[in-house]
Design a protein around this motif. Structure first.
Motif, PDB file in Angstrom:
ATOM      1  N   ARG A  94      32.367  41.415  38.569  1.00  0.00           N
ATOM      2  CA  ARG A  94      32.996  40.900  37.347  1.00  0.00           C
ATOM      3  C   ARG A  94      33.267  42.052  36.374  1.00  0.00           C
ATOM      4  NH1 ARG A  94      29.209  40.840  33.248  1.00  0.00           N
ATOM      5  NH2 ARG A  94      27.025  40.897  33.913  1.00  0.00           N
ATOM      6  N   ASP A  95      33.900  41.702  35.269  1.00  0.00           N
ATOM      7  CA  ASP A  95      34.238  42.683  34.233  1.00  0.00           C
ATOM      8  C   ASP A  95      34.936  43.897  34.847  1.00  0.00           C
ATOM      9  OD1 ASP A  95      32.957  40.931  32.591  1.00  0.00           O
ATOM     10  OD2 ASP A  95      31.176  42.156  32.275  1.00  0.00           O
ATOM     11  N   VAL A  96      35.931  43.611  35.662  1.00  0.00           N
ATOM     12  CA  VAL A  96      36.657  44.667  36.370  1.00  0.00           C
ATOM     13  C   VAL A  96      37.548  45.425  35.391  1.00  0.00           C
ATOM     14  CG1 VAL A  96      38.284  45.191  38.219  1.00  0.00           C
ATOM     15  CG2 VAL A  96      36.618  43.329  38.496  1.00  0.00           C
ATOM     16  N   LYS A  97      37.352  46.732  35.321  1.00  0.00           N
ATOM     17  CA  LYS A  97      38.199  47.600  34.515  1.00  0.00           C
ATOM     18  C   LYS A  97      38.977  48.521  35.453  1.00  0.00           C
ATOM     19  CE  LYS A  97      35.150  47.592  30.486  1.00  0.00           C
ATOM     20  NZ  LYS A  97      34.349  48.426  29.548  1.00  0.00           N
ATOM     21  N   VAL A  98      40.276  48.392  35.430  1.00  0.00           N
ATOM     22  CA  VAL A  98      41.130  49.222  36.272  1.00  0.00           C
ATOM     23  C   VAL A  98      41.248  50.596  35.630  1.00  0.00           C
ATOM     24  CG1 VAL A  98      43.421  49.499  37.267  1.00  0.00           C
ATOM     25  CG2 VAL A  98      42.391  47.215  37.111  1.00  0.00           C
ATOM     26  N   THR A  99      40.822  51.622  36.358  1.00  0.00           N
ATOM     27  CA  THR A  99      40.830  52.981  35.800  1.00  0.00           C
ATOM     28  C   THR A  99      41.948  53.850  36.343  1.00  0.00           C
ATOM     29  OG1 THR A  99      39.260  53.714  37.490  1.00  0.00           O
ATOM     30  CG2 THR A  99      38.343  52.932  35.403  1.00  0.00           C
ATOM     31  N   SER A 125      39.213  38.128  36.106  1.00  0.00           N
ATOM     32  CA  SER A 125      38.817  37.461  37.348  1.00  0.00           C
ATOM     33  C   SER A 125      37.483  37.993  37.847  1.00  0.00           C
ATOM     34  CB  SER A 125      39.888  37.672  38.428  1.00  0.00           C
ATOM     35  OG  SER A 125      41.154  37.218  37.999  1.00  0.00           O
ATOM     36  N   SER A 126      36.862  37.215  38.709  1.00  0.00           N
ATOM     37  CA  SER A 126      35.640  37.656  39.390  1.00  0.00           C
ATOM     38  C   SER A 126      35.823  37.480  40.886  1.00  0.00           C
ATOM     39  CB  SER A 126      34.420  36.867  38.911  1.00  0.00           C
ATOM     40  OG  SER A 126      34.544  35.490  39.229  1.00  0.00           O
ATOM     41  N   PHE A 127      35.103  38.309  41.653  1.00  0.00           N
ATOM     42  CA  PHE A 127      35.222  38.306  43.105  1.00  0.00           C
ATOM     43  C   PHE A 127      33.826  38.216  43.707  1.00  0.00           C
ATOM     44  CE2 PHE A 127      38.694  40.537  41.194  1.00  0.00           C
ATOM     45  CZ  PHE A 127      39.822  40.161  41.913  1.00  0.00           C
ATOM     46  N   ASN A 128      33.704  37.530  44.821  1.00  0.00           N
ATOM     47  CA  ASN A 128      32.429  37.431  45.524  1.00  0.00           C
ATOM     48  C   ASN A 128      32.457  38.271  46.784  1.00  0.00           C
ATOM     49  OD1 ASN A 128      31.238  35.738  43.692  1.00  0.00           O
ATOM     50  ND2 ASN A 128      31.804  33.862  44.766  1.00  0.00           N
ATOM     51  N   ILE A 129      31.326  38.915  47.068  1.00  0.00           N
ATOM     52  CA  ILE A 129      31.185  39.691  48.292  1.00  0.00           C
ATOM     53  C   ILE A 129      29.756  39.532  48.786  1.00  0.00           C
ATOM     54  CG2 ILE A 129      30.589  41.814  47.047  1.00  0.00           C
ATOM     55  CD1 ILE A 129      32.072  43.369  49.263  1.00  0.00           C
ATOM     56  N   ASN A 616      34.914  32.264  31.280  1.00  0.00           N
ATOM     57  CA  ASN A 616      36.229  32.806  30.925  1.00  0.00           C
ATOM     58  C   ASN A 616      36.864  33.567  32.079  1.00  0.00           C
ATOM     59  OD1 ASN A 616      34.209  34.770  30.720  1.00  0.00           O
ATOM     60  ND2 ASN A 616      35.483  36.051  29.388  1.00  0.00           N
ATOM     61  N   LEU A 617      36.142  33.669  33.190  1.00  0.00           N
ATOM     62  CA  LEU A 617      36.654  34.387  34.351  1.00  0.00           C
ATOM     63  C   LEU A 617      37.121  33.416  35.423  1.00  0.00           C
ATOM     64  CD1 LEU A 617      33.955  37.185  34.741  1.00  0.00           C
ATOM     65  CD2 LEU A 617      36.190  37.361  33.633  1.00  0.00           C
ATOM     66  N   ARG A 618      38.229  33.755  36.062  1.00  0.00           N
ATOM     67  CA  ARG A 618      38.704  32.972  37.197  1.00  0.00           C
ATOM     68  C   ARG A 618      38.069  33.499  38.476  1.00  0.00           C
ATOM     69  NH1 ARG A 618      44.910  34.039  36.814  1.00  0.00           N
ATOM     70  NH2 ARG A 618      44.037  36.085  36.366  1.00  0.00           N
ATOM     71  N   GLN A 619      37.705  32.597  39.345  1.00  0.00           N
ATOM     72  CA  GLN A 619      37.144  33.004  40.622  1.00  0.00           C
ATOM     73  C   GLN A 619      38.275  33.241  41.617  1.00  0.00           C
ATOM     74  OE1 GLN A 619      33.799  33.591  41.724  1.00  0.00           O
ATOM     75  NE2 GLN A 619      35.079  34.482  43.319  1.00  0.00           N
ATOM     76  N   ALA A 620      38.348  34.452  42.131  1.00  0.00           N
ATOM     77  CA  ALA A 620      39.362  34.741  43.146  1.00  0.00           C
ATOM     78  C   ALA A 620      39.110  33.898  44.384  1.00  0.00           C
ATOM     79  CB  ALA A 620      39.331  36.226  43.500  1.00  0.00           C
TER      80      ALA A 620
END
Length: 726
Positions: A94-99, A125-129, A616-620
């Protein structure tokens, strides 16, 4: 067929088999995952991590942008920084920051538009792994691998017996306390049920099935089929108890110093392995190996190797990265294949090291998290040499005093108070620099592996790595315990400290550390205890009782008042040699995702609902029509694995990738592409500006070596994920 080719073939076959098993795992988290915006859909392929620091994951991933106004997808790569939350078997990114973003096939005019779409979508968005995939993918990351300084590796006293035997371990000289309402006393400082008649001084020991008697706590102990009836009534009768004759009872060996027992069923039976280079004893539960060329014998105890020419010793510690090369050739499918996790450089050992880097995390609700610390009298602190830290000795809770402030750890959560007795509140921050100086020689050393990541007015984000559970990476392998002896506290109450030796500890790649295999204390296969209550002179420990050293839990509960051993192991299960693992006897959550302290039933009330926190995050989501076969190399080139052959993404098409050159010209500099190159992470980069590297690097050859490693790691993670439910 050469040995190397055969080993490669065997390894490949094993991966294929595990992948097939993985297909049957209904709980698998699949990739790629996608997020939909009004401009179109962003497809994110399984991330390729580059580093993990605490709960901050950095890495890169291949992606495709399927715009509603275009027929063909646009492929690219992005670098990111994100937080991870771990929960049992899975992690949430979560809290993905594109650098950094690279669009190899885009035009300059489109770059800004594409980048804005991706940055907006991924940031919300959030992602599960799965933990297996995350751990395996870190194999490609440039991780810092440090071994502990000042860990103690002196060999314990090693006893050999050619019969089924069990250690009756006392923590120092045997100590007895009266059992109220009875003519008996019980031994406090041992994991087993030992009682002494106050008048006759006759001693009795019970496993719940067998009974023993002795005149001295240190033995000799003899079996008896006629224990005192009043004493028998004080012990709960095992539900699955079956009549047992004394002739089948293991021998009892009493010790009060650091000791390990190596028991064989009769004379040692040596079997040959790895083309006759190694021999191993097949009728013992201890890893006992002989190297044929040197004649040296090796024992594996608490994850440490010791060698000697003969049983009488002297036994010398051998680092796992200094073992004979023949140890690396132990076949994974052999009876002792499980030992590979303790041989530095093997796939199993490397994976265990990666597992140890992934923290178990939780969001702790302040309102539901309380702590009460009980002391034996007024709080008493001992200073830790070389630090500004002192720790409380007369409590079962781990309490630290630092610069006039008090900090405590309870089940991997930090608390703070202005007084030793509280009141305690969940801590937002701790004096990390001072705590990091606590050495392994201190019984509170494990607190250095508990961290605070972030906080809000409602929750505090915390996490711990296996060091909190006394498991440490040491020159490429996991070892259990620091090797130091921590004296217990004696007052009105008895507070023991965590031991390294005497529990017959072994590591299994799938479950972590296991204690009490059958011959050492597994015949105590049920909880045994005195139903007369705790008495006046023993305190069972505030949070979980018994022999746990304060502040952390494990199911091996030693001397809680119930004197509950808590492990159920059947005789003949070589737990710490092979991968045949029994249930319910894990001492800690060292295998990634297993036995997470935060998820134990008694602790769950403290945990915040992650869905509410991240509402507030969408689940991919995963689209089953897509294959997880697209990668980004270290330079941002996009490649696809097409049945083992690499293809480039070039001008909207997939074409066979050209052979890698030793040196290539780029707009940056000349680099030897056989060496790892990491794109710069620039959190403050203005992402509205196009990356001027994109077209300069558009024709660069792909990094085949790096891509091969990424592909193998991805497959390995899928294989481990597939074995999760076995």
């Amino acid at each position: 067929m050469s040995a190397k080719i055969f080993a490669c073939f065997r390894s490949t076959l094993a991966v294929i088999m595990m992948m097939l098993l993985g297909l049957a795992n209904a709980n698998a988290i699949e990739w790629p995952q996608e997020v939909t915006e009004k401009e179109g859909t962003i497809v994110v392929y399984q991330p390729q991590p580059e580093s993990l620091n605490g709960n901050i994951l950095q890495g890169r991933a291949a992606m495709s942008l399927e715009l509603i106004d275009r027929d063909e997808p646009v492929f690219g790569a992005f670098w990111f920084s994100a937080r991870i939350d771990t929960n049992t078997d899975n992690a949430t990114v979560r809290d993905v920051k594109v650098t950094q973003v690279r669009w190899p096939e885009s035009t300059e005019a489109d770059e800004q538009r594409f980048t804005e779409v991706v940055e907006k979508a991924l940031g919300s968005s959030s992602f599960n792994i799965s933990m297996e995939r995350l751990s395996a993918s870190l194999a490609n990351a440039k991780q810092e691998k440090q071994s502990l300084e000042n860990i103690k590796n002196d060999a314990p006293n090693i006893i050999f017996r050619q019969q089924l035997s069990v250690l009756l371990s006392f923590d120092g000289a045997p100590q007895f306390r009266e059992i109220e309402g009875s003519p008996y006393e019980r031994a406090l400082n041992t994991p087993f049920a030992v009682a002494r008649n106050q008048q006759t001084k006759k001693l009795y020991l019970s496993s719940g099935t067998f009974w023993y008697t002795a005149d001295n706590p240190m033995g000799p102990w003899q079996t008896t089929e006629y224990p005192p009836e009043d004493l028998v009534k004080m012990l709960p009768k095992p539900e699955d108890a079956t009549p047992a004759k004394s002739a089948s009872a293991p021998a009892v060996i009493a010790v009060n110093t650091a000791t390990e027992l190596v028991a064989t069923e009769g004379k040692p039976r040596w079997k040959s392995l790895t083309e006759g280079k190694l021999l191993y004893v097949s009728n013992t539960e201890t890893a006992w190996i002989r190297e044929v060329s040197s004649g040296d014998m090796y024992l594996l105890l608490s994850g440490r190797w010791f060698k000697a020419k003969k049983e009488a010793g002297p036994w010398e510690f051998v680092r796992a990265d200094k073992l004979p090369t023949s140890f690396n050739d132990i076949p994974p499918e052999s009876d002792i294949g499980g030992l590979r996790v303790s041989v530095a450089g093997t796939t199993e050992a490397d994976q265990a090291m990666l597992d140890a880097q992934i923290p178990q995390t939780a969001a702790i609700k302040r309102s539901e998290t309380k702590l009460t610390v009980e002391y034996d009298g007024e709080p008493k602190f001992d200073a830790i040499p070389g630090t500004k830290v002192a720790y409380a000795v007369n409590t079962s809770t781990q309490v630290l005093k630092i610069n006039g402030q008090y900090y405590a750890v309870d089940n991997a959560v930090w608390f703070v108070a202005s007084a030793a007795k509280g009141p305690w509140t969940v801590a937002d921050n701790i004096p990390t620099d001072e705590i990091a100086k606590i050495p392994p020689s201190s019984p509170v050393y494990n607190t250095t592996y508990v961290e605070i990541y972030d906080s809000t007015p409602e929750v505090v984000y915390v996490g711990y790595t296996p060091g909190y559970m006394w498991s440490y990476p040491y020159y490429g392998v996991p070892v259990y315990g620091t090797g130091w002896y921590y004296p217990p506290y004696w007052g009105r109450y008895y507070y023991p400290r965590p031991p390294t030796w005497g529990l017959h500890v072994g590591y299994n790649p799938w479950t972590g550390w296991n204690v009490g295999v059958s011959w050492s204390n597994g015949f105590f296969s049920v909880g045994v205890g005195w139903n007369a209550g705790w008495g006046n002179n023993y305190h069972p420990g505030r949070c979980c009782g018994g022999y746990y050293g304060g502040g952390y839990r494990r199911p091996v509960v030693i001397n809680t008042g119930d004197i509950n051993i808590g492990n159920s192991v059947s005789i003949g299960n070589r737990t710490n040699i092979s991968n045949k693992v029994t249930k319910n006897n894990n001492i800690s959550g060292n295998r990634v995702g297993k036995n997470n302290l935060y998820n134990r039933p008694e602790n769950r009330v403290r945990n915040a609902d992650s869905k509410k926190i991240n509402n507030n995050l969408r689940q991919a989501t995963h689209n089953k029509s897509r294959d997880n076969n697209v990668f980004a190399d270290k330079n941002g080139n996009i490649a696809r694995d097409n049945n083992g052959e690499w293809q480039n993404r070039n001008k909207g098409n997939w074409t066979p990738a050209p052979a890698t050159k030793q040196r290539v010209e780029t707009g940056l500099s000349n680099r030897d592409i056989s060496k790892p190159v990491t794109m710069p992470s620039r959190p403050n980069t203005d992402m509205s500006r196009p990356n001027n590297m994109n077209r300069q690097m558009n024709n660069r050859n792909i990094d085949r070596e790096g891509l091969n490693r990424s592909r193998n790691a991805r497959q390995h993670g899928m294989a481990r994920e597939g074995r999760r439910g076995r």
